[in-house]
Design a protein around this motif. Structure first.
Motif, PDB file in Angstrom:
ATOM      1  N   GLU A   1       0.751  -1.251   0.284  1.00  7.45           N
ATOM      2  CA  GLU A   1      -0.116   0.089  -0.271  1.00  7.45           C
ATOM      3  C   GLU A   1       0.659   1.293  -0.144  1.00  7.45           C
ATOM      4  N   SER A   2       0.701   2.163  -0.982  1.00 10.58           N
ATOM      5  CA  SER A   2       1.662   3.267  -0.809  1.00 10.58           C
ATOM      6  C   SER A   2       0.448   4.528  -1.278  1.00 10.58           C
ATOM      7  N   TYR A   3      -0.723   4.234  -1.750  1.00  4.13           N
ATOM      8  CA  TYR A   3      -1.611   5.447  -2.204  1.00  4.13           C
ATOM      9  C   TYR A   3      -2.671   5.878  -1.107  1.00  4.13           C
ATOM     10  N   GLY A   4      -3.011   4.956  -0.257  1.00  2.00           N
ATOM     11  CA  GLY A   4      -3.937   5.574   0.410  1.00  2.00           C
ATOM     12  C   GLY A   4      -5.564   5.595  -0.382  1.00  2.00           C
TER      13      GLY A   4
ATOM     14  N   LEU B   1      -2.321  10.946  -5.324  1.00  2.00           N
ATOM     15  CA  LEU B   1      -0.999  11.299  -4.960  1.00  2.00           C
ATOM     16  C   LEU B   1      -0.332  10.471  -4.171  1.00  2.00           C
ATOM     17  N   THR B   2       1.011   9.851  -4.293  1.00  4.60           N
ATOM     18  CA  THR B   2       1.665   8.839  -3.608  1.00  4.60           C
ATOM     19  C   THR B   2       1.899   9.542  -2.166  1.00  4.60           C
ATOM     20  N   SER B   3       1.823   8.565  -1.097  1.00  7.97           N
ATOM     21  CA  SER B   3       2.177   8.918   0.062  1.00  7.97           C
ATOM     22  C   SER B   3       3.633   9.176   0.633  1.00  7.97           C
TER      23      SER B   3
ATOM     24  N   ASP C   1       1.534  -3.411 -12.021  1.00  4.01           N
ATOM     25  CA  ASP C   1       0.737  -2.668 -13.061  1.00  4.01           C
ATOM     26  C   ASP C   1       1.162  -1.610 -13.479  1.00  4.01           C
ATOM     27  N   ILE C   2       1.586  -0.795 -12.653  1.00  2.00           N
ATOM     28  CA  ILE C   2       2.425   0.582 -12.978  1.00  2.00           C
ATOM     29  C   ILE C   2       3.310   0.844 -12.271  1.00  2.00           C
ATOM     30  N   ILE C   3       4.508   1.499 -12.667  1.00  2.00           N
ATOM     31  CA  ILE C   3       5.341   2.037 -11.874  1.00  2.00           C
ATOM     32  C   ILE C   3       5.692   3.534 -12.009  1.00  2.00           C
ATOM     33  N   ASP C   4       5.335   4.294 -10.832  1.00  2.00           N
ATOM     34  CA  ASP C   4       5.185   5.530 -10.799  1.00  2.00           C
ATOM     35  C   ASP C   4       6.350   6.021 -10.280  1.00  2.00           C
ATOM     36  N   SER C   5       6.367   6.485  -9.020  1.00  2.00           N
ATOM     37  CA  SER C   5       7.579   7.065  -8.387  1.00  2.00           C
ATOM     38  C   SER C   5       8.888   6.115  -8.339  1.00  2.00           C
ATOM     39  N   GLY C   6       8.374   4.665  -8.328  1.00  2.00           N
ATOM     40  CA  GLY C   6       9.390   3.720  -8.199  1.00  2.00           C
ATOM     41  C   GLY C   6       9.548   3.203  -6.817  1.00  2.00           C
ATOM     42  N   LEU C   7       8.830   3.784  -5.824  1.00  2.00           N
ATOM     43  CA  LEU C   7       8.884   3.667  -4.555  1.00  2.00           C
ATOM     44  C   LEU C   7       8.771   2.362  -4.034  1.00  2.00           C
ATOM     45  N   THR C   8       7.466   1.827  -4.539  1.00  2.00           N
ATOM     46  CA  THR C   8       6.921   0.576  -4.149  1.00  2.00           C
ATOM     47  C   THR C   8       7.855  -0.568  -4.801  1.00  2.00           C
ATOM     48  N   LEU C   9       8.360  -0.363  -5.999  1.00  2.00           N
ATOM     49  CA  LEU C   9       9.315  -1.194  -6.611  1.00  2.00           C
ATOM     50  C   LEU C   9      10.788  -1.275  -5.852  1.00  2.00           C
TER      51      LEU C   9
ATOM     52  N   SER D   1       1.338  12.090 -18.088  1.00  2.00           N
ATOM     53  CA  SER D   1       0.884  12.247 -16.590  1.00  2.00           C
ATOM     54  C   SER D   1      -0.824  12.293 -16.756  1.00  2.00           C
ATOM     55  N   GLY D   2      -1.418  12.138 -15.351  1.00  2.00           N
ATOM     56  CA  GLY D   2      -2.765  11.608 -15.570  1.00  2.00           C
ATOM     57  C   GLY D   2      -2.790  10.412 -14.943  1.00  2.00           C
ATOM     58  N   PHE D   3      -4.082  10.166 -14.142  1.00  2.00           N
ATOM     59  CA  PHE D   3      -4.229   9.094 -13.390  1.00  2.00           C
ATOM     60  C   PHE D   3      -4.826   7.875 -13.994  1.00  2.00           C
ATOM     61  N   VAL D   4      -4.638   6.755 -14.275  1.00  2.00           N
ATOM     62  CA  VAL D   4      -5.042   5.666 -15.133  1.00  2.00           C
ATOM     63  C   VAL D   4      -5.922   4.737 -14.254  1.00  2.00           C
TER      64      VAL D   4
ATOM     65  N   LEU E   1      -6.363  -1.501 -12.388  1.00  2.00           N
ATOM     66  CA  LEU E   1      -5.955  -0.413 -11.829  1.00  2.00           C
ATOM     67  C   LEU E   1      -7.191   0.486 -11.287  1.00  2.00           C
ATOM     68  N   ASP E   2      -7.164   0.940 -10.226  1.00  2.00           N
ATOM     69  CA  ASP E   2      -8.192   1.614  -9.445  1.00  2.00           C
ATOM     70  C   ASP E   2      -8.291   3.075  -9.163  1.00  2.00           C
ATOM     71  N   TYR E   3      -9.339   3.528  -9.030  1.00  2.00           N
ATOM     72  CA  TYR E   3      -9.485   4.948  -8.371  1.00  2.00           C
ATOM     73  C   TYR E   3     -10.369   4.489  -7.181  1.00  2.00           C
TER      74      TYR E   3
HETATM   75  P1  IMP Z   1       4.909   4.116  -6.776  1.00  2.00           P
HETATM   76  O1  IMP Z   1       5.388   3.537  -5.816  1.00  2.00           O
HETATM   77  O2  IMP Z   1       4.818   5.545  -6.995  1.00  2.00           O
HETATM   78  O3  IMP Z   1       5.781   3.648  -8.107  1.00  2.00           O
HETATM   79  O4  IMP Z   1       3.524   3.626  -7.167  1.00  2.00           O
HETATM   80  C1  IMP Z   1       3.394   2.414  -7.570  1.00  2.00           C
HETATM   81  C2  IMP Z   1       1.913   1.964  -7.339  1.00  2.00           C
HETATM   82  O5  IMP Z   1       0.720   2.803  -7.207  1.00  2.00           O
HETATM   83  C3  IMP Z   1       1.008   1.177  -8.526  1.00  2.00           C
HETATM   84  O6  IMP Z   1       1.505  -0.356  -8.581  1.00  2.00           O
HETATM   85  C4  IMP Z   1      -0.321   1.352  -8.265  1.00  2.00           C
HETATM   86  O7  IMP Z   1      -0.916   0.438  -7.257  1.00  2.00           O
HETATM   87  C5  IMP Z   1      -0.436   2.942  -7.764  1.00  2.00           C
HETATM   88  N1  IMP Z   1      -0.684   3.712  -8.913  1.00  2.00           N
HETATM   89  C6  IMP Z   1       0.492   4.491  -9.465  1.00  2.00           C
HETATM   90  N2  IMP Z   1       0.035   5.396 -10.508  1.00  2.00           N
HETATM   91  C7  IMP Z   1      -1.386   4.905 -10.605  1.00  2.00           C
HETATM   92  C8  IMP Z   1      -2.434   5.350 -11.532  1.00  2.00           C
HETATM   93  O8  IMP Z   1      -2.113   6.054 -12.479  1.00  2.00           O
HETATM   94  N3  IMP Z   1      -3.448   4.680 -11.437  1.00  2.00           N
HETATM   95  C9  IMP Z   1      -3.820   3.641 -10.372  1.00  2.00           C
HETATM   96  N4  IMP Z   1      -2.720   3.351  -9.719  1.00  2.00           N
HETATM   97  C10 IMP Z   1      -1.663   3.737  -9.433  1.00  2.00           C
END
Ligand code: IMP
Ligand code: MG
Length: 180
Positions: free
Chosen positions: A66-69, A73-75, A98-106, A148-151, A156-158
């Motif tokens: 869990e990183s998003y709450g 926006l990433t926490s 599914d998606i790498i955003d900031s790379g923090l989770t990875l 950029s933009g939330f997918v 993938l969810d919102y």
């Molecule tokens: P990171 O740690 O910032 O790379 O975020 C990775 C996680 O955040 C992903 O595995 C997703 O679960 C979630 N996430 C990041 N961007 C999106 C998005 O655009 N849509 C849905 N989930 C996202």
């Protein structure tokens, strides 16, 4: 209020890409028995399609982070909610994201999985967003770059919505409107 969506990638386009990734992975892991590690919940659709397209035998396991709450926006904080069932020591591990955003989770997962001494560790992600402050992570297989933009959709969810959509779409209000 209803969330408006802007189509991004059709189900057909995604399926074509998944088949291409599966061919590469099947070739690279020929003669091996990798463990596909899905990162819940977002990767469950991608992993199930990828798994069925692989021509090599493999095992499947899951962990959950869990990183998003509840926001888009990433926490900045990554928490492990569910750990692996399998012992991955000495195994060829392929992490499925599914998606790498900031790379923090990875980078968090890479560190904690490498500590379990797998024989090899690689990453396949369906999507990667170019993130200005992103952590550098090595990704062996990538489906698509995302602007950029939330997918949402394809797992993938919102706020837990839209996971069931067969294609990918942007949340309209997360996309920067061009200046007039
Ligand atoms: P990171 O740690 O910032 O790379 O975020 C990775 C996680 O955040 C992903 O595995 C997703 O679960 C979630 N996430 C990041 N961007 C999106 C998005 O655009 N849509 C849905 N989930 C996202
Ligand atoms: Mg994820």
């Amino acid at each position: 209020m209803e969330d408006e969506l802007i189509p991004f990638l059709s189900a057909a386009k995604i399926q074509k890409k998944v088949a291409m990734l599966a061919r590469k992975i099947s070739r690279d892991y020929d003669g091996k028995m990798p463990v596909l590690v899905g990162v819940l919940k977002g990767s469950f659709v991608f992993l199930s399609d990828l798994s069925r397209q692989l021509s090599i035998p493999h095992e499947v396991d899951f962990l959950e982070t869990e990183s998003y709450g509840t926001s888009t926006l990433t926490s900045g904080v990554v928490r492990l909610l569910k750990d692996l069932r399998k012992d991955i020591t000495g195994r060829d591990v392929l992490l499925v994201e599914d998606i790498i955003d900031s790379g923090l989770t990875l980078s968090y997962l890479e560190r904690s999985l490498l500590a379990k001494k797998p024989k090899s560790f690689s990453v396949v992600t369906l999507l990667e967003r170019k993130h200005p402050k992103g952590v550098k992570v090595r990704i062996r297989y990538r489906g698509f770059w995302v602007p950029s933009g939330f997918v949402v959709g394809y797992g993938l969810d919102y706020n837990e919505k839209f996971r069931h959509l067969p294609g990918l779409a942007f949340l309209a209000r997360s996309v920067n409107q061009p200046e007039k």
